[in-house]
Design a protein around this motif. Structure first.
Motif, PDB file in Angstrom:
ATOM      1  N   ILE A  28     -53.664  -8.831 -23.885  1.00  0.00           N
ATOM      2  CA  ILE A  28     -52.521  -8.381 -23.073  1.00  0.00           C
ATOM      3  C   ILE A  28     -52.154  -6.940 -23.388  1.00  0.00           C
ATOM      4  O   ILE A  28     -51.816  -6.153 -22.499  1.00  0.00           O
ATOM      5  CB  ILE A  28     -51.318  -9.323 -23.295  1.00  0.00           C
ATOM      6  N   LEU A  29     -52.243  -6.591 -24.664  1.00  0.00           N
ATOM      7  CA  LEU A  29     -51.774  -5.277 -25.106  1.00  0.00           C
ATOM      8  C   LEU A  29     -52.873  -4.219 -25.158  1.00  0.00           C
ATOM      9  O   LEU A  29     -52.631  -3.101 -25.621  1.00  0.00           O
ATOM     10  CB  LEU A  29     -51.126  -5.404 -26.494  1.00  0.00           C
ATOM     11  N   ILE A  30     -54.066  -4.541 -24.678  1.00  0.00           N
ATOM     12  CA  ILE A  30     -55.195  -3.629 -24.820  1.00  0.00           C
ATOM     13  C   ILE A  30     -54.941  -2.270 -24.166  1.00  0.00           C
ATOM     14  O   ILE A  30     -55.401  -1.229 -24.646  1.00  0.00           O
ATOM     15  CB  ILE A  30     -56.495  -4.282 -24.259  1.00  0.00           C
ATOM     16  N   GLU A  31     -54.162  -2.276 -23.078  1.00  0.00           N
ATOM     17  CA  GLU A  31     -53.902  -1.015 -22.383  1.00  0.00           C
ATOM     18  C   GLU A  31     -52.679  -0.284 -22.943  1.00  0.00           C
ATOM     19  O   GLU A  31     -52.423   0.868 -22.572  1.00  0.00           O
ATOM     20  CB  GLU A  31     -53.710  -1.264 -20.886  1.00  0.00           C
ATOM     21  N   GLU A  32     -51.924  -0.945 -23.771  1.00  0.00           N
ATOM     22  CA  GLU A  32     -50.758  -0.307 -24.391  1.00  0.00           C
ATOM     23  C   GLU A  32     -51.230   0.460 -25.635  1.00  0.00           C
ATOM     24  O   GLU A  32     -51.750  -0.133 -26.583  1.00  0.00           O
ATOM     25  CB  GLU A  32     -49.734  -1.366 -24.821  1.00  0.00           C
ATOM     26  N   ALA A  33     -51.092   1.770 -25.638  1.00  0.00           N
ATOM     27  CA  ALA A  33     -51.501   2.587 -26.780  1.00  0.00           C
ATOM     28  C   ALA A  33     -52.924   2.224 -27.211  1.00  0.00           C
ATOM     29  O   ALA A  33     -53.117   1.591 -28.260  1.00  0.00           O
ATOM     30  CB  ALA A  33     -50.523   2.416 -27.933  1.00  0.00           C
ATOM     31  N   PRO A  34     -53.937   2.590 -26.425  1.00  0.00           N
ATOM     32  CA  PRO A  34     -55.315   2.168 -26.700  1.00  0.00           C
ATOM     33  C   PRO A  34     -55.824   2.532 -28.092  1.00  0.00           C
ATOM     34  O   PRO A  34     -56.709   1.853 -28.626  1.00  0.00           O
ATOM     35  CB  PRO A  34     -56.115   2.910 -25.614  1.00  0.00           C
ATOM     36  N   ASP A  35     -55.274   3.587 -28.677  1.00  0.00           N
ATOM     37  CA  ASP A  35     -55.736   4.003 -29.996  1.00  0.00           C
ATOM     38  C   ASP A  35     -55.011   3.301 -31.140  1.00  0.00           C
ATOM     39  O   ASP A  35     -55.373   3.480 -32.304  1.00  0.00           O
ATOM     40  CB  ASP A  35     -55.569   5.522 -30.170  1.00  0.00           C
ATOM     41  N   ALA A  36     -54.006   2.518 -30.811  1.00  0.00           N
ATOM     42  CA  ALA A  36     -53.233   1.825 -31.848  1.00  0.00           C
ATOM     43  C   ALA A  36     -53.857   0.464 -32.138  1.00  0.00           C
ATOM     44  O   ALA A  36     -54.536  -0.134 -31.299  1.00  0.00           O
ATOM     45  CB  ALA A  36     -51.784   1.650 -31.405  1.00  0.00           C
ATOM     46  N   THR A  37     -53.606  -0.028 -33.340  1.00  0.00           N
ATOM     47  CA  THR A  37     -54.109  -1.345 -33.725  1.00  0.00           C
ATOM     48  C   THR A  37     -53.203  -2.446 -33.180  1.00  0.00           C
ATOM     49  O   THR A  37     -52.054  -2.201 -32.795  1.00  0.00           O
ATOM     50  CB  THR A  37     -54.170  -1.469 -35.256  1.00  0.00           C
ATOM     51  N   LEU A  38     -53.721  -3.665 -33.181  1.00  0.00           N
ATOM     52  CA  LEU A  38     -52.896  -4.803 -32.786  1.00  0.00           C
ATOM     53  C   LEU A  38     -51.698  -4.928 -33.714  1.00  0.00           C
ATOM     54  O   LEU A  38     -50.581  -5.244 -33.255  1.00  0.00           O
ATOM     55  CB  LEU A  38     -53.712  -6.092 -32.811  1.00  0.00           C
ATOM     56  N   ALA A  39     -51.886  -4.674 -34.994  1.00  0.00           N
ATOM     57  CA  ALA A  39     -50.769  -4.738 -35.943  1.00  0.00           C
ATOM     58  C   ALA A  39     -49.670  -3.756 -35.557  1.00  0.00           C
ATOM     59  O   ALA A  39     -48.474  -4.101 -35.552  1.00  0.00           O
ATOM     60  CB  ALA A  39     -51.258  -4.454 -37.363  1.00  0.00           C
ATOM     61  N   GLN A  40     -50.051  -2.541 -35.220  1.00  0.00           N
ATOM     62  CA  GLN A  40     -49.052  -1.537 -34.844  1.00  0.00           C
ATOM     63  C   GLN A  40     -48.318  -1.934 -33.575  1.00  0.00           C
ATOM     64  O   GLN A  40     -47.095  -1.795 -33.479  1.00  0.00           O
ATOM     65  CB  GLN A  40     -49.733  -0.174 -34.678  1.00  0.00           C
ATOM     66  N   LYS A  41     -49.034  -2.447 -32.603  1.00  0.00           N
ATOM     67  CA  LYS A  41     -48.390  -2.848 -31.359  1.00  0.00           C
ATOM     68  C   LYS A  41     -47.497  -4.066 -31.567  1.00  0.00           C
ATOM     69  O   LYS A  41     -46.460  -4.202 -30.906  1.00  0.00           O
ATOM     70  CB  LYS A  41     -49.451  -3.099 -30.288  1.00  0.00           C
TER      71      LYS A  41
END
Length: 331
Positions: free
Chosen positions: A258-271
């Motif tokens: 779901i979050l792949i397009e949110e801040a593509p350079d950020a990690t899942l942990a960060q998101k």
């Protein structure tokens, strides 16, 4: 030094970084023991990145190891750092004034401070909280100048609501993450209405929101994620937010998509940390860090843009459909 936005911690009036340093992992019970030099480097890195809030406890590691390491770092820093510690789980602790005072004096000595900024009751039995004696004695110890403020670290929404409405707690430390979304509607509004500071622990669901685990991952003998998977030693909600490991791994994978397009350079942990910070009633989030790189990565989550409403809505729908029924130890 980098900057992390500050939020006011309830009625303490402490301006604290919205991302803080959780010091449980450097004390123990998260796998292999973190070497002291490495732990010190992690804390320094967090402070250099703009953190000014550290959460620890008297039982994190043998003989207060986490507090001692934090104290050694504080001696080398010039800036003001707010340190929250906990009591109530140590051997021989009771809720009488002398016991609370002794626990406070021990933490003061290990941290190397004149008084404790914030003491949190460490998930003590709900019956003790409801009896109220502990708060009378905390007030007496506060009057003695050993502590400045006090609150409670709690397990369930029921405990949290009671503390907000019936006790003098100025802060609550709660488990809140993408696996525990009922907090949004069932607890945060009451905290906001009563100006109770919210400190979020286990924000990455014991690391499963790092996206690095698979179903066959084996945790070491000293790691609570192995020995407390079903609440064998303490509340099951402290481990993967109470969700069975295989379901937690699958849920984290769906969150990542779901979050792949949110801040593509950020990690899942960060998101995942950003999702928590998008709730303004939260004061600070305290992910753990065993290394300097982890501390810097945690701090960087504060710089991400707010997640879109569409993402928030989709994540909530996913939670209700996939995982709400599997959460244990929260309600």
């Amino acid at each position: 030094m980098s900057s992390i936005p500050r939020r006011i911690l309830g009625n303490t009036n402490f301006p604290v970084s919205e991302i803080g340093f959780g010091a449980w992992a450097i004390g123990g019970a998260w796998g292999d023991e973190v070497p002291e030099d490495q732990a010190r480097e992690a804390i320094h890195a967090g402070l250099d990145a703009g953190m000014n809030f550290i959460d620890t406890a008297d039982i994190y590691g043998e003989d207060g190891r986490s507090e001692r390491i934090v104290g050694s770092v504080l001696k080398e820093r010039k800036e003001e750092v707010v340190v929250a510690t906990k009591m109530g789980r140590g051997e021989g602790w009771t809720d009488d004034e002398d016991s609370i005072a002794r626990a406070a004096e021990g933490s003061i000595k290990r941290l190397g401070v004149d008084a404790l900024d914030l003491v949190q009751l460490h998930c003590i039995p709900f019956d003790q909280i409801k009896a109220g004696k502990v708060f009378e004695n905390l007030e007496k110890v506060k009057d003695r100048g050993l502590i400045k403020h006090y609150g409670a670290s709690i397990e369930t929404i029921e405990e949290g609501l009671f503390c907000i409405r019936e006790t003098p707690c100025v802060t609550l430390q709660i488990i809140f993450n993408l696996f525990r979304q009922r907090i949004v509607t069932d607890l945060l509004p009451a905290a906001k209405a009563n100006n109770v500071g919210i400190i979020v622990r286990v924000p990455l669901a014991s690391g499963v929101l790092s996206g690095k685990f698979t179903n066959d991952h084996q945790f070491g003998a000293e790691d609570h994620r192995g020995f407390n998977a079903n609440g064998e030693f303490f509340n099951v909600g402290e481990t993967f937010a109470g969700v069975p490991f295989d379901r937690a791994v699958a849920f984290a994978s769906k969150i990542d998509r779901i979050l792949i397009e949110e801040a593509p350079d950020a990690t899942l942990a960060q998101k995942s940390l950003r999702w928590i910070l998008d709730h303004p009633t939260v004061t600070t989030v305290i992910p753990g860090a065993k290394t300097a790189d982890q501390a810097r990565e945690n701090a960087a989550a504060s710089g991400l843009k707010t997640l879109t409403k569409d993402s928030h809505d989709e994540l909530h729908e996913l939670y209700e459909f996939e995982i709400d029924d599997a959460v244990r130890g929260a309600y």
